[in-house]
Design a protein around this motif. Sequence first.
Motif, PDB file in Angstrom:
ATOM      1  N   LYS A  30     -10.212  -6.973  13.068  1.00  0.00           N
ATOM      2  CA  LYS A  30      -8.775  -7.268  13.468  1.00  0.00           C
ATOM      3  C   LYS A  30      -8.168  -7.731  12.531  1.00  0.00           C
ATOM      4  O   LYS A  30      -6.997  -7.198  12.009  1.00  0.00           O
ATOM      5  CB  LYS A  30      -8.653  -7.869  14.634  1.00  0.00           C
ATOM      6  CG  LYS A  30      -9.180  -7.225  16.127  1.00  0.00           C
ATOM      7  CD  LYS A  30      -9.142  -7.981  17.451  1.00  0.00           C
ATOM      8  CE  LYS A  30      -9.641  -7.459  18.230  1.00  0.00           C
ATOM      9  NZ  LYS A  30      -9.609  -8.121  19.706  1.00  0.00           N
ATOM     10  N   LYS A  31      -8.319  -8.792  11.675  1.00  0.00           N
ATOM     11  CA  LYS A  31      -7.540  -9.688  10.614  1.00  0.00           C
ATOM     12  C   LYS A  31      -7.296  -8.597   9.594  1.00  0.00           C
ATOM     13  O   LYS A  31      -6.260  -8.477   9.059  1.00  0.00           O
ATOM     14  CB  LYS A  31      -8.334 -10.844  10.475  1.00  0.00           C
ATOM     15  CG  LYS A  31      -8.335 -12.036  11.511  1.00  0.00           C
ATOM     16  CD  LYS A  31      -8.962 -13.196  10.757  1.00  0.00           C
ATOM     17  CE  LYS A  31      -9.036 -14.218  11.998  1.00  0.00           C
ATOM     18  NZ  LYS A  31      -9.835 -15.390  11.366  1.00  0.00           N
ATOM     19  N   ARG A  32      -8.254  -7.896   9.108  1.00  0.00           N
ATOM     20  CA  ARG A  32      -8.381  -6.928   8.011  1.00  0.00           C
ATOM     21  C   ARG A  32      -7.141  -5.822   8.270  1.00  0.00           C
ATOM     22  O   ARG A  32      -6.399  -5.398   7.297  1.00  0.00           O
ATOM     23  CB  ARG A  32      -9.611  -6.449   7.834  1.00  0.00           C
ATOM     24  CG  ARG A  32      -9.696  -5.170   6.878  1.00  0.00           C
ATOM     25  CD  ARG A  32     -10.893  -4.627   6.724  1.00  0.00           C
ATOM     26  NE  ARG A  32     -11.236  -3.902   7.798  1.00  0.00           N
ATOM     27  CZ  ARG A  32     -10.931  -2.734   8.139  1.00  0.00           C
ATOM     28  NH1 ARG A  32     -10.311  -1.829   7.696  1.00  0.00           N
ATOM     29  NH2 ARG A  32     -11.351  -2.379   9.543  1.00  0.00           N
TER      30      ARG A  32
ATOM     31  N   GLY B 293      -3.597  -5.484   6.445  1.00  0.00           N
ATOM     32  CA  GLY B 293      -3.409  -4.018   5.653  1.00  0.00           C
ATOM     33  C   GLY B 293      -1.925  -3.473   6.468  1.00  0.00           C
ATOM     34  O   GLY B 293      -1.288  -2.757   5.625  1.00  0.00           O
ATOM     35  N   LEU B 294      -1.987  -3.342   7.773  1.00  0.00           N
ATOM     36  CA  LEU B 294      -0.814  -2.811   8.563  1.00  0.00           C
ATOM     37  C   LEU B 294       0.429  -3.791   7.892  1.00  0.00           C
ATOM     38  O   LEU B 294       1.352  -2.946   7.478  1.00  0.00           O
ATOM     39  CB  LEU B 294      -0.822  -2.936   9.965  1.00  0.00           C
ATOM     40  CG  LEU B 294       0.250  -2.470  10.880  1.00  0.00           C
ATOM     41  CD1 LEU B 294       0.346  -0.683  10.359  1.00  0.00           C
ATOM     42  CD2 LEU B 294      -0.128  -2.641  12.031  1.00  0.00           C
TER      43      LEU B 294
ATOM     44  N   VAL C  27       4.718   1.812  12.875  1.00  0.00           N
ATOM     45  CA  VAL C  27       3.339   1.820  12.955  1.00  0.00           C
ATOM     46  C   VAL C  27       2.793   0.944  13.961  1.00  0.00           C
ATOM     47  O   VAL C  27       3.084  -0.092  13.630  1.00  0.00           O
ATOM     48  CB  VAL C  27       2.772   1.908  11.573  1.00  0.00           C
ATOM     49  CG1 VAL C  27       1.017   2.101  11.701  1.00  0.00           C
ATOM     50  CG2 VAL C  27       3.378   2.982  10.513  1.00  0.00           C
ATOM     51  N   LYS C  28       2.005   1.344  14.944  1.00  0.00           N
ATOM     52  CA  LYS C  28       1.360   0.558  15.992  1.00  0.00           C
ATOM     53  C   LYS C  28       0.015   0.957  15.992  1.00  0.00           C
ATOM     54  O   LYS C  28      -0.236   2.173  15.996  1.00  0.00           O
ATOM     55  CB  LYS C  28       2.229   0.332  17.071  1.00  0.00           C
ATOM     56  CG  LYS C  28       2.136   1.456  18.075  1.00  0.00           C
ATOM     57  CD  LYS C  28       2.967   0.976  19.102  1.00  0.00           C
ATOM     58  CE  LYS C  28       2.973   2.260  20.359  1.00  0.00           C
ATOM     59  NZ  LYS C  28       3.455   1.869  21.545  1.00  0.00           N
ATOM     60  N   PRO C  29      -0.989  -0.139  16.169  1.00  0.00           N
ATOM     61  CA  PRO C  29      -2.539   0.206  16.522  1.00  0.00           C
ATOM     62  C   PRO C  29      -2.496   0.923  17.923  1.00  0.00           C
ATOM     63  O   PRO C  29      -1.784   0.402  18.699  1.00  0.00           O
ATOM     64  CB  PRO C  29      -3.125  -1.222  16.481  1.00  0.00           C
ATOM     65  CG  PRO C  29      -2.049  -2.080  15.747  1.00  0.00           C
ATOM     66  CD  PRO C  29      -0.755  -1.477  16.004  1.00  0.00           C
TER      67      PRO C  29
ATOM     68  N   ALA D  27      -7.087   4.518  15.116  1.00  0.00           N
ATOM     69  CA  ALA D  27      -6.214   5.360  15.522  1.00  0.00           C
ATOM     70  C   ALA D  27      -4.645   4.484  15.289  1.00  0.00           C
ATOM     71  O   ALA D  27      -4.788   3.391  15.969  1.00  0.00           O
ATOM     72  CB  ALA D  27      -6.442   5.864  16.793  1.00  0.00           C
ATOM     73  N   LEU D  28      -3.656   5.076  14.681  1.00  0.00           N
ATOM     74  CA  LEU D  28      -2.304   4.399  14.654  1.00  0.00           C
ATOM     75  C   LEU D  28      -1.471   5.547  15.102  1.00  0.00           C
ATOM     76  O   LEU D  28      -1.797   6.547  14.876  1.00  0.00           O
ATOM     77  CB  LEU D  28      -2.230   4.346  13.092  1.00  0.00           C
ATOM     78  CG  LEU D  28      -3.007   3.271  12.169  1.00  0.00           C
ATOM     79  CD1 LEU D  28      -2.632   3.076  10.944  1.00  0.00           C
ATOM     80  CD2 LEU D  28      -3.295   1.985  12.856  1.00  0.00           C
ATOM     81  N   GLU D  29      -0.493   4.880  16.006  1.00  0.00           N
ATOM     82  CA  GLU D  29       0.645   5.644  16.261  1.00  0.00           C
ATOM     83  C   GLU D  29       1.775   5.584  15.197  1.00  0.00           C
ATOM     84  O   GLU D  29       2.136   4.528  15.048  1.00  0.00           O
ATOM     85  CB  GLU D  29       1.176   5.153  17.459  1.00  0.00           C
ATOM     86  CG  GLU D  29       0.302   5.468  18.926  1.00  0.00           C
ATOM     87  CD  GLU D  29       1.052   5.099  20.082  1.00  0.00           C
ATOM     88  OE1 GLU D  29       2.076   5.008  20.367  1.00  0.00           O
ATOM     89  OE2 GLU D  29      -0.048   4.802  21.016  1.00  0.00           O
TER      90      GLU D  29
END
Length: 138
Positions: A5-7, A11-12, A31-33, A49-51
């Motif tokens: 999650k931290k990584r 990155g996001l 962009v959201k997870p 997966a990203l929206e």
Amino acid sequence: MEMIKKRFFLGLGLMLACIALSMAHEPVEKVKPNFEHVIPNIPGKSLIALEVDYPPGGASIPHNHAKSSFIYAYVVEGSIESKVNNEKSKIYQAGQSWFEEPGAVHSISRNVSKTKPAKLLAVFVVDTDDKELVTPVK
């Protein structure tokens, strides 16, 4: 799982900061997870997966993804123009999809419409240890 999650969020965040700086005068995608999980029967791999929401006229800067990532992209809403590597640019409508091989350069990713939003679901199969999912192309 906490490290993943931290990584992911690091990155996001870096990706969004680069996009914002590079496109200060243009509409930027959000962009959201959507989903993330280690793949138990493929050691060292994760599914992420990203929206990606594009406002009218919104676009991403040219970029590539983690070298280990295989990507499946699905247009959820609207029309998105995409160009990967040396292929011709193509417009995908809602319900259509494409893929990107590991190491591909994504030079065009944008909402075709200047008046309606567009949405993309990007699904990555990636090495669990890869820290950056997106890197701007210089």
